[in-house]
Design an enzyme around this catalytic site. Structure first.
Site, short mmCIF file in Angstrom:
data_model
loop_
_atom_site.label_atom_id
_atom_site.label_comp_id
_atom_site.label_asym_id
_atom_site.label_seq_id
_atom_site.Cartn_x
_atom_site.Cartn_y
_atom_site.Cartn_z
N GLN A 86 0.57 -4.69 14.92
CA GLN A 86 2.00 -4.97 15.07
C GLN A 86 2.88 -3.74 14.85
O GLN A 86 4.03 -3.74 15.27
CB GLN A 86 2.41 -6.09 14.10
CG GLN A 86 2.38 -5.70 12.64
CD GLN A 86 2.67 -6.85 11.69
OE1 GLN A 86 1.82 -7.70 11.46
NE2 GLN A 86 3.87 -6.89 11.16
N CYS B 290 4.63 -10.20 12.89
CA CYS B 290 3.33 -10.85 12.66
C CYS B 290 3.28 -12.23 13.31
O CYS B 290 2.26 -12.63 13.87
CB CYS B 290 3.07 -10.99 11.17
SG CYS B 290 4.38 -11.90 10.33
N HIS C 89 4.11 -13.83 5.79
CA HIS C 89 3.25 -13.20 6.79
C HIS C 89 2.49 -14.29 7.54
O HIS C 89 1.99 -15.23 6.92
CB HIS C 89 2.26 -12.25 6.08
CG HIS C 89 1.43 -11.41 7.00
ND1 HIS C 89 1.96 -10.68 8.04
CD2 HIS C 89 0.08 -11.19 7.05
CE1 HIS C 89 0.98 -10.04 8.68
NE2 HIS C 89 -0.17 -10.35 8.10
#
Ligand SMILES: *[C@@H]1O[C@H](CO)[C@@H](O)[C@H](O)[C@H]1NC(C)=O
Ligand SMILES: *[C@@H]1O[C@H](CO)[C@@H](O)[C@H](O)[C@H]1NC(C)=O
Ligand SMILES: *[C@@H]1O[C@H](CO)[C@@H](O)[C@H](O)[C@H]1NC(C)=O
Ligand SMILES: *[C@@H]1O[C@H](CO)[C@@H](O)[C@H](O)[C@H]1NC(C)=O
Length: 324
Positions: free
Chosen positions: A126, A132, A272
């Site tokens: 990324q 993410c 995340h």
């Protein structure tokens, strides 16, 4: 005067004894990761590197189910790392509501979709962008599509970064796979990686409907905190997108089953998003096999194992997958 200065420096807590060996280690690490710094930056980064190295060595000398190693992030403090790679603000993880319907059959004791066929694309990277959630989304849709059609095609994260704002997604500042699946469903398509390549920065939406390559018929949200539902989904259907809270002990993960006492289990703390591609158990601990988006040099060739069955770091707070 000199003594006073040295004293002020030490009492500020910023001085760390750096040996020649540390510095050699730092320089070979710099070479390995193609790092270059200005003079001033060199000494700052050396300090951070040595602090990280000490932390890693202390951890590895202890009795933990996972080990740590230096990696591409080793010249960053956790707070710098968080700013660059994680969500800056909490996302609406608890809005991912659903009542998951279990399959009829039992789920296997273990499964790894990477070994069942050509169903999982290569680990991607990324870069310095809190995107993410787009990688978790494409990873899941790529796999679900491959399982259903036999064709594995890398899909576009950049389209999600640039175009999915109307579904509470925020480009490099975060978003959620469930909301991204909703976007793809209403948008009637997602382009391929090749046709809409990744730039690690927010841009203008240039979606071309005639190049739509993957589609979502429906979005399945797994019941919040129902980790058995995730097992059922991964065991009997396909990989599943989930979010969890990354804390500083995760940044240098290298192998083994990650487990933490630092992270929380609540939906408001997750920062995340990743992709569960399987699960298993070994050495008395049950784990998830998870695809991350920090490149192949991080973790176990880009993957990590995390303890299963305890909602570790809130991993069961908001998981979802698309139907195609
Ligand atoms: C290490 O931890 C494991 C699991 O918690 C425990 O069973 C074992 O006795 C520990 N070993 C040592 C040397 O402390
Ligand atoms: C699944 O989650 C998304 C995003 O939070 C939400 O918009 C959608 O309504 C949920 N789906 C169901 C069936 O509840
Ligand atoms: C959470 O949802 C609310 C209501 O839809 C929205 O106003 C807000 O912007 C969302 N927050 C984020 C971070 O997406
Ligand atoms: C289980 O233990 C063996 C030997 O210590 C180790 O090589 C292996 O990686 C461990 N498995 C997991 C999943 O941690």
């Amino acid at each position: 005067m000199n003594t006073l200065l040295v004293f002020a420096f030490l009492s500020a807590g910023s001085a760390l004894r750096v040996s020649e060996q540390d510095e050699n280690h730092f320089e070979s690490w710099m070479e390995q990761h193609n790092k270059e710094y200005s003079n001033k930056e060199y000494y700052e980064r050396l300090q951070v590197f040595v602090e990280n190295k000490r932390k890693i060595d202390r951890h590895n000398a202890g009795n933990y189910s996972f080990s740590m190693s230096l990696n591409q992030f080793s010249d960053m403090t956790f707070s710098e790392f968080r700013k660059a790679f994680l969500w800056s603000e909490p996302q609406n993880c608890s809005a991912t509501k659903g009542t998951y319907l279990y399959s009829n059959g039992p789920s296997p004791d273990s499964i790894d979709w990477r070994k069942k066929g050509n169903f999982v694309t290569d680990v991607k990277n990324q870069g310095p962008c809190g995107s993410c959630w787009t990688f978790s989304t494409t990873g899941c849709l790529e796999s679900v599509t491959a399982i259903n059609t036999g064709k594995l095609v890398p899909l576009s994260e950049q389209q999600l970064v640039d175009c999915a704002q109307d579904f509470n997604n925020h480009g490099c500042n975060g978003g959620l796979p469930s909301q991204a699946f909703e976007y793809i469903m209403y948008n009637k398509g997602l382009m391929t990686e090749k046709d809409y390549p990744y730039k690690a920065t927010e841009g203008v939406c240039v979606y071309k409907p005639e190049l739509a390559a993957a589609f979502v018929k429906d979005v399945v949200n797994i019941t919040a905190n129902d980790e058995m539902g995730m097992v059922d989904a991964v065991g009997t259907r396909n990989p599943v997108s989930f979010a969890f809270e990354v804390t500083s002990d995760f940044m240098h993960y290298s192998k083994g089953v990650y487990t933490s006492t630092m992270c929380h289990k609540t939906a408001d703390k997750v920062n995340h998003a990743v992709l569960a591609v399987g699960y298993g158990q070994q050495n008395g601990s049950a784990y998830w096999i998870v695809k991350n988006s920090w490149g192949k040099i991080w973790g176990i060739d880009g993957y990590f194992l995390i303890e299963r069955g305890k909602n570790m770091c809130g991993l069961a707070a908001c998981s979802s997958f698309p139907e195609v």
